[in-house]
Scaffold this motif. Sequence first.
Motif, PDB file in Angstrom:
ATOM      1  N   ALA A 145       0.859  -1.240   0.271  1.00 14.11           N
ATOM      2  CA  ALA A 145      -0.003   0.045   0.014  1.00 14.11           C
ATOM      3  C   ALA A 145       0.981   1.305   0.013  1.00 14.11           C
ATOM      4  O   ALA A 145       1.878   1.348   0.740  1.00 14.11           O
ATOM      5  CB  ALA A 145      -0.960  -0.054   1.158  1.00 14.11           C
ATOM      6  N   GLY A 146       0.601   2.375  -0.843  1.00 20.88           N
ATOM      7  CA  GLY A 146       1.335   3.421  -0.839  1.00 20.88           C
ATOM      8  C   GLY A 146       2.340   3.483  -1.733  1.00 20.88           C
ATOM      9  O   GLY A 146       2.984   4.598  -2.043  1.00 20.88           O
ATOM     10  N   ALA A 178       1.538   5.716  -4.729  1.00 19.13           N
ATOM     11  CA  ALA A 178       1.421   6.959  -4.228  1.00 19.13           C
ATOM     12  C   ALA A 178       2.903   7.720  -4.080  1.00 19.13           C
ATOM     13  O   ALA A 178       3.153   8.997  -4.329  1.00 19.13           O
ATOM     14  CB  ALA A 178       0.634   7.300  -3.091  1.00 19.13           C
ATOM     15  N   SER A 179       3.834   6.987  -3.326  1.00 24.51           N
ATOM     16  CA  SER A 179       5.102   7.433  -2.949  1.00 24.51           C
ATOM     17  C   SER A 179       5.831   7.925  -4.412  1.00 24.51           C
ATOM     18  O   SER A 179       6.402   8.908  -4.363  1.00 24.51           O
ATOM     19  CB  SER A 179       6.015   6.578  -2.353  1.00 24.51           C
ATOM     20  N   LYS A 222       4.405  11.181  -5.819  1.00 27.62           N
ATOM     21  CA  LYS A 222       4.934  12.167  -4.940  1.00 27.62           C
ATOM     22  C   LYS A 222       6.278  12.662  -5.309  1.00 27.62           C
ATOM     23  O   LYS A 222       6.481  13.858  -5.402  1.00 27.62           O
ATOM     24  CB  LYS A 222       4.801  12.018  -3.568  1.00 27.62           C
TER      25      LYS A 222
END
Length: 151
Positions: A23-24, A27-28, A31
């Motif tokens: 998870a993430g 997104a990381s 970013k």
Amino acid sequence: MDPATLEPGEPVKQFSVMLQNRAGALASLTKLLRNNNIEMVGISVQDSRDATIARLVLTDPDLAEQIFIEKGIPFTTSTLVVIALKEAGPGLLQVLDTLMVAETNIDFAYALMPSAKGQALLAMHVEDHDFASTVLNQAGFKIVYQCDLSR
């Protein structure tokens, strides 16, 4: 060489980035790119139990490649044929028919974010980039180049 046959820009570069399946992770990565003023204009994700392959089309591929190398993010690159479709549904069928008649194969395809002009964009990895680009251009399709995606 005939100036009419010269490409007006570099082909669109796609990154295939391997991410941990957690998870993430995406997104990381997003970013990290955004913090360097790089936007994703296209994405296709193929998930597996252990890793995720994210196919990305970015606004600044040269800087992205430098960042991926510096951060140790595994990736490969390839070139895509990107078409601006006048009509999403009928336009797609016309592209597919044109490539079928030319007897060239599409390895994979996915939609990109709409262009600044609001056009639907289709990204395709084909067996012969130059041949497919020429065939589609001669059939009247608008080929999109990397410089067209850099906002």
